[in-house]
Enzyme design. Structure first.
Site, PDB file in Angstrom:
ATOM      1  N   TYR A  36      11.846   8.446   1.535  1.00 31.46           N
ATOM      2  CA  TYR A  36      11.968   7.305   0.594  1.00 31.46           C
ATOM      3  C   TYR A  36      12.579   7.814  -0.870  1.00 31.46           C
ATOM      4  CZ  TYR A  36       8.011   5.805   3.677  1.00 31.46           C
ATOM      5  OH  TYR A  36       7.475   5.699   4.549  1.00 31.46           O
ATOM      6  N   ARG A  46       6.053  12.388  -2.790  1.00 32.74           N
ATOM      7  CA  ARG A  46       6.105  13.063  -1.533  1.00 32.74           C
ATOM      8  C   ARG A  46       7.124  12.208  -0.577  1.00 32.74           C
ATOM      9  NH1 ARG A  46       1.370  12.258   0.949  1.00 32.74           N
ATOM     10  NH2 ARG A  46       0.333  11.067  -0.510  1.00 32.74           N
ATOM     11  N   ALA A 106       2.747  -0.593   5.205  1.00 33.81           N
ATOM     12  CA  ALA A 106       2.234  -0.493   6.361  1.00 33.81           C
ATOM     13  C   ALA A 106       1.806  -1.661   6.773  1.00 33.81           C
ATOM     14  CB  ALA A 106       1.320   0.572   6.580  1.00 33.81           C
ATOM     15  N   HIS A 110       3.336  -3.928   9.452  1.00 36.01           N
ATOM     16  CA  HIS A 110       3.216  -3.747  11.119  1.00 36.01           C
ATOM     17  C   HIS A 110       1.891  -4.187  11.623  1.00 36.01           C
ATOM     18  CE1 HIS A 110       6.558  -1.347  10.062  1.00 36.01           C
ATOM     19  NE2 HIS A 110       5.943  -0.697   9.105  1.00 36.01           N
ATOM     20  N   PRO A 141       0.809  -0.992   0.059  1.00 38.32           N
ATOM     21  CA  PRO A 141       0.025   0.037  -0.119  1.00 38.32           C
ATOM     22  C   PRO A 141       0.914   1.015   0.037  1.00 38.32           C
ATOM     23  CG  PRO A 141      -0.007  -0.954   2.176  1.00 38.32           C
ATOM     24  CD  PRO A 141       0.438  -1.950   1.292  1.00 38.32           C
ATOM     25  N   ASN A 142       0.357   2.312  -0.783  1.00 35.87           N
ATOM     26  CA  ASN A 142       1.039   3.540  -0.907  1.00 35.87           C
ATOM     27  C   ASN A 142       2.300   3.748  -1.733  1.00 35.87           C
ATOM     28  OD1 ASN A 142      -1.160   4.689   0.597  1.00 35.87           O
ATOM     29  ND2 ASN A 142      -0.454   3.886   2.161  1.00 35.87           N
ATOM     30  N   GLU A 160      12.146  -9.766   2.985  1.00 32.39           N
ATOM     31  CA  GLU A 160      11.246  -8.492   3.513  1.00 32.39           C
ATOM     32  C   GLU A 160      12.035  -7.472   3.234  1.00 32.39           C
ATOM     33  OE1 GLU A 160      10.358  -8.623   7.672  1.00 32.39           O
ATOM     34  OE2 GLU A 160       9.584  -6.346   7.793  1.00 32.39           O
ATOM     35  N   HIS A 208      12.400  -3.024   3.189  1.00 28.76           N
ATOM     36  CA  HIS A 208      11.927  -1.421   3.568  1.00 28.76           C
ATOM     37  C   HIS A 208      12.880  -0.446   3.061  1.00 28.76           C
ATOM     38  CE1 HIS A 208       8.967  -3.248   5.804  1.00 28.76           C
ATOM     39  NE2 HIS A 208       9.458  -3.936   6.564  1.00 28.76           N
ATOM     40  N   ILE A 209      12.345   0.391   2.269  1.00 25.50           N
ATOM     41  CA  ILE A 209      13.180   1.645   1.735  1.00 25.50           C
ATOM     42  C   ILE A 209      14.095   2.234   2.956  1.00 25.50           C
ATOM     43  CG2 ILE A 209      13.423   3.590   0.448  1.00 25.50           C
ATOM     44  CD1 ILE A 209      10.855   2.304  -1.193  1.00 25.50           C
ATOM     45  N   SER A 210      13.116   2.762   3.901  1.00 24.75           N
ATOM     46  CA  SER A 210      13.510   3.531   4.806  1.00 24.75           C
ATOM     47  C   SER A 210      14.046   2.550   6.139  1.00 24.75           C
ATOM     48  CB  SER A 210      12.543   4.455   5.315  1.00 24.75           C
ATOM     49  OG  SER A 210      11.338   3.501   6.108  1.00 24.75           O
ATOM     50  N   ARG A 237      12.560   5.059  13.069  1.00 25.57           N
ATOM     51  CA  ARG A 237      11.484   5.689  13.017  1.00 25.57           C
ATOM     52  C   ARG A 237      10.417   5.806  14.274  1.00 25.57           C
ATOM     53  NH1 ARG A 237       9.054   5.285   6.882  1.00 25.57           N
ATOM     54  NH2 ARG A 237       7.937   6.986   7.645  1.00 25.57           N
ATOM     55  N   ASN A 286       7.766  -5.755  -0.126  1.00 23.50           N
ATOM     56  CA  ASN A 286       7.881  -4.469   0.485  1.00 23.50           C
ATOM     57  C   ASN A 286       6.242  -4.574   0.792  1.00 23.50           C
ATOM     58  OD1 ASN A 286       7.562  -1.954   1.869  1.00 23.50           O
ATOM     59  ND2 ASN A 286       8.754  -1.002   0.496  1.00 23.50           N
ATOM     60  N   ASP A 290       0.981 -15.504   7.752  1.00 24.21           N
ATOM     61  CA  ASP A 290       0.354 -16.715   7.552  1.00 24.21           C
ATOM     62  C   ASP A 290       0.521 -17.101   6.120  1.00 24.21           C
ATOM     63  OD1 ASP A 290      -0.407 -16.968  10.215  1.00 24.21           O
ATOM     64  OD2 ASP A 290      -2.495 -16.713   9.855  1.00 24.21           O
ATOM     65  N   ARG A 331       6.162   1.345  13.885  1.00 25.65           N
ATOM     66  CA  ARG A 331       7.235   0.588  12.664  1.00 25.65           C
ATOM     67  C   ARG A 331       8.072  -0.285  12.982  1.00 25.65           C
ATOM     68  NH1 ARG A 331       5.422   3.873   8.317  1.00 25.65           N
ATOM     69  NH2 ARG A 331       4.822   6.182   9.049  1.00 25.65           N
TER      70      ARG A 331
HETATM   71  O1  CA2 Z   1      10.404   1.955   4.278  1.00 27.10           O
HETATM   72  C1  CA2 Z   1       9.571   1.341   3.593  1.00 27.10           C
HETATM   73  O2  CA2 Z   1       9.643   0.764   2.565  1.00 27.10           O
HETATM   74  C2  CA2 Z   1       8.119   1.067   4.312  1.00 27.10           C
HETATM   75  O3  CA2 Z   1       7.616  -0.250   3.999  1.00 27.10           O
HETATM   76  C3  CA2 Z   1       7.308   2.156   3.465  1.00 27.10           C
HETATM   77  C4  CA2 Z   1       5.865   2.172   4.080  1.00 27.10           C
HETATM   78  C5  CA2 Z   1       5.759   2.324   5.535  1.00 27.10           C
HETATM   79  O4  CA2 Z   1       4.589   2.615   6.040  1.00 27.10           O
HETATM   80  C6  CA2 Z   1       6.602   1.295   6.259  1.00 27.10           C
HETATM   81  O5  CA2 Z   1       6.607   1.523   7.550  1.00 27.10           O
HETATM   82  C7  CA2 Z   1       8.090   1.329   5.748  1.00 27.10           C
HETATM   83  C8  CA2 Z   1       4.759   3.366   3.499  1.00 27.10           C
HETATM   84  C9  CA2 Z   1       5.058   3.367   1.999  1.00 27.10           C
HETATM   85  C10 CA2 Z   1       4.400   4.712   1.570  1.00 27.10           C
HETATM   86  O6  CA2 Z   1       5.337   5.352   0.667  1.00 27.10           O
HETATM   87  C11 CA2 Z   1       4.802   6.768   0.338  1.00 27.10           C
HETATM   88  C12 CA2 Z   1       5.735   7.200  -0.558  1.00 27.10           C
HETATM   89  C13 CA2 Z   1       5.463   8.546  -0.723  1.00 27.10           C
HETATM   90  C14 CA2 Z   1       4.554   9.445  -0.486  1.00 27.10           C
HETATM   91  C15 CA2 Z   1       3.476   8.809   0.571  1.00 27.10           C
HETATM   92  C16 CA2 Z   1       3.824   7.640   1.026  1.00 27.10           C
END
Ligand code: CA2
Length: 157
Positions: A33, A28, A92, A95, A20-21, A113, A115-117, A122, A89, A102, A126
């Site tokens: 990211y 943004r 959210a 978490h 998601p997202n 698994e 994660h970019i960040s 954080r 990836n 499962d 998370r």
């Molecule tokens: O760091 C990551 O890759 C995450 O999986 C990214 C998720 C976040 O919920 C995880 O805790 C860590 C969020 C992805 C949303 O990405 C956006 C990018 C630009 C603007 C808004 C959201």
């Protein structure tokens, strides 16, 4: 046309799943990211796959159930010898989702698994991942280059 007894080489596939997202990447939150968009990430993955001799298939969804279905499908492909595993990836859902935990276990699919960040640097919410205990490995906080590293890891397991 190869006959029934001849063997043909079939390149194996790695599935790259973004949750998601992640379709908003590059639009943004660049401090978190970076500036690369999802198409940029998918290109980076294709290039990493080409260098390593594996086919890359990328999918993104905002829906938890779609990720579950795709993990099941990946499990069947791995069992059939056509797929090496999945770079996941889960955004959210990482978490929150017992269902993804499962699904990975149930499908017996090797998952890296990603994660970019650096989620551990954080917010506290998370810091916990339902994916990690079911994952083969974890790549966190290395930016979008982590996708290439995860692909390489799956080729070496
Ligand atoms: O760091 C990551 O890759 C995450 O999986 C990214 C998720 C976040 O919920 C995880 O805790 C860590 C969020 C992805 C949303 O990405 C956006 C990018 C630009 C603007 C808004 C959201």
């Amino acid at each position: 046309m190869p006959g029934p007894s001849s063997q043909t080489f079939q390149m194996k596939t790695i599935l790259v799943l973004n949750g998601p997202n992640l379709n908003l990447l590059g639009t943004r939150e660049p401090a978190q990211y970076g500036h690369d968009t999802l198409p940029d990430v998918e290109r980076l993955c294709a290039e990493a796959g080409a260098k390593l001799g594996v086919a890359i298939e990328c999918r993104q969804t905002n829906h938890e159930g779609a990720l579950v279905d795709w993990l099941h499908e990946a499990g069947r492909e791995v069992a059939a010898g056509r797929m090496l595993g999945v770079v996941l990836n889960a955004g959210a859902y990482t978490h929150t989702s017992v269902a993804l935990h499962d699904a990975i276990k149930g499908a017996s699919v090797p998952v890296i698994e990603l994660h970019i960040s650096n989620v551990h640097a954080r917010e506290a919410f998370r810091h916990h991942s339902f994916i990690s205990p079911a994952a083969r490995g974890i790549i966190v906080g290395l930016g979008v280059k982590g996708y290439a590293l995860a692909i390489e890891a799956l080729t070496q397991l």
